[in-house]
Design a protein around this motif. Structure first.
Motif, PDB file in Angstrom:
ATOM      1  N   LEU A 202       0.642  -1.219   0.032  1.00 34.74           N
ATOM      2  CA  LEU A 202       0.089   0.023   0.040  1.00 34.74           C
ATOM      3  C   LEU A 202       0.665   1.286  -0.004  1.00 34.74           C
ATOM      4  N   LYS A 203       0.431   2.323  -0.515  1.00 31.82           N
ATOM      5  CA  LYS A 203       1.072   3.587  -0.421  1.00 31.82           C
ATOM      6  C   LYS A 203       0.893   4.408   0.682  1.00 31.82           C
ATOM      7  N   HIS A 204      -0.213   4.202   1.410  1.00 34.59           N
ATOM      8  CA  HIS A 204      -0.320   4.536   2.721  1.00 34.59           C
ATOM      9  C   HIS A 204      -0.685   3.484   3.774  1.00 34.59           C
ATOM     10  N   PRO A 205       0.056   3.244   4.722  1.00 33.17           N
ATOM     11  CA  PRO A 205      -0.280   2.171   5.824  1.00 33.17           C
ATOM     12  C   PRO A 205      -1.348   2.188   6.261  1.00 33.17           C
ATOM     13  N   LEU A 206      -1.838   1.022   6.755  1.00 26.18           N
ATOM     14  CA  LEU A 206      -3.159   0.938   7.530  1.00 26.18           C
ATOM     15  C   LEU A 206      -2.758   1.064   9.149  1.00 26.18           C
ATOM     16  N   TYR A 207      -1.420   0.654   9.526  1.00 23.08           N
ATOM     17  CA  TYR A 207      -1.142   0.644  10.757  1.00 23.08           C
ATOM     18  C   TYR A 207       0.004   1.604  10.880  1.00 23.08           C
ATOM     19  N   ASP A 208      -0.049   2.262  11.919  1.00 27.75           N
ATOM     20  CA  ASP A 208       0.986   3.362  12.549  1.00 27.75           C
ATOM     21  C   ASP A 208       1.596   2.820  14.047  1.00 27.75           C
ATOM     22  N   ALA A 209       2.191   3.797  14.407  1.00 26.96           N
ATOM     23  CA  ALA A 209       3.080   3.709  15.467  1.00 26.96           C
ATOM     24  C   ALA A 209       2.335   3.420  16.974  1.00 26.96           C
ATOM     25  N   SER A 210       0.875   3.797  16.710  1.00 22.66           N
ATOM     26  CA  SER A 210       0.033   3.474  17.872  1.00 22.66           C
ATOM     27  C   SER A 210      -0.554   2.221  17.863  1.00 22.66           C
ATOM     28  N   THR A 211      -0.332   1.402  16.775  1.00 21.93           N
ATOM     29  CA  THR A 211      -1.079   0.013  16.603  1.00 21.93           C
ATOM     30  C   THR A 211      -0.372  -0.859  17.698  1.00 21.93           C
ATOM     31  N   GLU A 212      -1.198  -1.752  18.476  1.00 25.93           N
ATOM     32  CA  GLU A 212      -0.647  -2.582  19.522  1.00 25.93           C
ATOM     33  C   GLU A 212      -0.780  -4.028  18.729  1.00 25.93           C
ATOM     34  N   ILE A 213       0.428  -4.535  18.487  1.00 22.95           N
ATOM     35  CA  ILE A 213       0.691  -5.929  17.922  1.00 22.95           C
ATOM     36  C   ILE A 213       0.994  -6.954  18.693  1.00 22.95           C
ATOM     37  N   CYS A 214       0.624  -8.120  18.562  1.00 27.15           N
ATOM     38  CA  CYS A 214       0.564  -9.397  19.163  1.00 27.15           C
ATOM     39  C   CYS A 214       1.222 -10.222  18.294  1.00 27.15           C
ATOM     40  N   LEU A 215       2.694 -10.798  18.596  1.00 28.10           N
ATOM     41  CA  LEU A 215       3.222 -11.660  17.625  1.00 28.10           C
ATOM     42  C   LEU A 215       3.327 -13.134  18.098  1.00 28.10           C
ATOM     43  N   ILE A 216       2.885 -14.133  17.124  1.00 25.93           N
ATOM     44  CA  ILE A 216       2.701 -15.415  17.674  1.00 25.93           C
ATOM     45  C   ILE A 216       4.076 -16.215  16.754  1.00 25.93           C
ATOM     46  N   THR A 217       4.658 -16.821  17.474  1.00 25.04           N
ATOM     47  CA  THR A 217       5.904 -17.416  17.176  1.00 25.04           C
ATOM     48  C   THR A 217       6.291 -18.783  17.365  1.00 25.04           C
ATOM     49  N   LYS A 218       7.233 -19.308  16.666  1.00 27.99           N
ATOM     50  CA  LYS A 218       7.691 -20.677  17.065  1.00 27.99           C
ATOM     51  C   LYS A 218       8.466 -20.653  18.262  1.00 27.99           C
ATOM     52  N   ASP A 219       8.633 -21.775  19.043  1.00 26.80           N
ATOM     53  CA  ASP A 219       9.271 -21.832  20.208  1.00 26.80           C
ATOM     54  C   ASP A 219      10.503 -22.008  19.994  1.00 26.80           C
ATOM     55  N   PRO A 220      11.561 -21.609  20.922  1.00 22.92           N
ATOM     56  CA  PRO A 220      11.164 -20.815  22.112  1.00 22.92           C
ATOM     57  C   PRO A 220      10.692 -19.491  21.922  1.00 22.92           C
ATOM     58  N   GLN A 221       9.744 -18.915  22.486  1.00 22.48           N
ATOM     59  CA  GLN A 221       9.235 -17.638  22.272  1.00 22.48           C
ATOM     60  C   GLN A 221      10.276 -16.720  23.099  1.00 22.48           C
ATOM     61  N   LYS A 222      11.268 -17.044  23.928  1.00 26.01           N
ATOM     62  CA  LYS A 222      12.227 -16.139  24.739  1.00 26.01           C
ATOM     63  C   LYS A 222      13.146 -15.562  23.599  1.00 26.01           C
ATOM     64  N   THR A 223      13.537 -16.421  22.432  1.00 27.10           N
ATOM     65  CA  THR A 223      14.219 -15.899  21.501  1.00 27.10           C
ATOM     66  C   THR A 223      13.808 -14.638  20.895  1.00 27.10           C
ATOM     67  N   PHE A 224      12.338 -14.628  20.481  1.00 28.09           N
ATOM     68  CA  PHE A 224      11.821 -13.412  19.583  1.00 28.09           C
ATOM     69  C   PHE A 224      11.713 -12.403  20.836  1.00 28.09           C
TER      70      PHE A 224
END
Length: 249
Positions: A67-89
């Motif tokens: 997109l030319k203009h992002p849908l999300y800005d610095a105020s967007t709160e993100i949750c990241l789901i990862t492989k194990d171990p989560q500590k690395t991420f």
């Protein structure tokens, strides 16, 4: 219609008029319903793509659309789901000072802690945006349940194989929208926000549509119409295929 490329030319004036009308409608609704769900709240603008032929397609991973203009800005709160171990991420997020990522959940923790429906629902409501390591995306429909998909908050896939590219992949995901394929003749894609200007919505549409159409079987030959709307508005047309044009038969 360009006879050489068989690609329609989008009417930018029509698109901007539709975007202006949509934003005016949202503004009016907010004024009239100051205590309602619409008041003082930013909503997504959706691009509705209708096809001539049934799309018998199901994909675990959505298609990324820049997109030319992002849908999300610095105020967007993100949750990241990862492989194990989560500590690395978690350590990567801290080292890169990625403040938008408010929570990191490893796949084992997700499986163990968020089994009850209420836990899934609360998680879904707690963050604006969910991202997930693309290696765990196929596991998520079962682990997250229906609430994420009903609210169209499916996690965005990000490639986290290379730690050196971690920050770049997060940034890229925040600057894209995503097309989720499912069987049918209609696709809904986030294309903007109601706090954007009509010109910004126009630029997003003009940037995204060629990429979207290119991912659909038969491309423009299969596009019946394009409309824009919010969750609470009617659809406004920005493109309709000419029923008398041979390439659409």
């Amino acid at each position: 219609m360009d006879s050489k490329t068989e690609q329609p030319t989008l009417d930018k004036d029509l698109i901007e008029k539709a975007a202006t009308a949509l934003l005016k409608y949202v503004s009016k609704q907010q004024e009239e319903k100051s205590n309602d769900i619409l008041a003082d709240k930013v909503h997504f603008v959706w691009l509705i793509v209708s096809t001539h032929r049934f799309l018998d397609i199901t994909k675990d991973k959505p298609v990324s659309i820049p997109l030319k203009h992002p849908l999300y800005d610095a105020s967007t709160e993100i949750c990241l789901i990862t492989k194990d171990p989560q500590k690395t991420f978690k350590e990567l997020v801290a080292s890169k000072n990625l403040k938008r990522i408010r929570k990191v959940i490893g796949i084992s923790k997700l499986r163990k802690k968020y089994q009850p429906y209420e836990a899934k629902r609360q998680l879904c409501n707690s963050y604006d945006l969910f991202m997930a390591d693309d290696r765990v995306i196929p596991l998520l429909p079962k682990l997250l349940g229906k609430c994420f998909f009903q609210r169209k908050k499916q996690p965005i896939p990000v490639c986290l194989k290379n730690e050196k590219h971690f920050e770049r992949e997060i940034f890229k995901a925040c600057n894209s929208t995503y097309m989720h394929f499912s069987p049918g003749t209609c696709l809904a894609i986030k294309i903007g926000r109601t706090d954007m200007t009509s010109s910004q919505l126009l630029e997003n549409i003009v940037t995204a549509v060629p990429c979207i159409v290119n991912k659909i079987p038969r491309k423009w030959k299969n596009i019946q119409s394009l409309n824009i709307k919010t969750q609470f508005s009617t659809s406004l047309p920005i493109f309709n295929a000419d029923p008398f044009t041979q390439i659409f038969k």
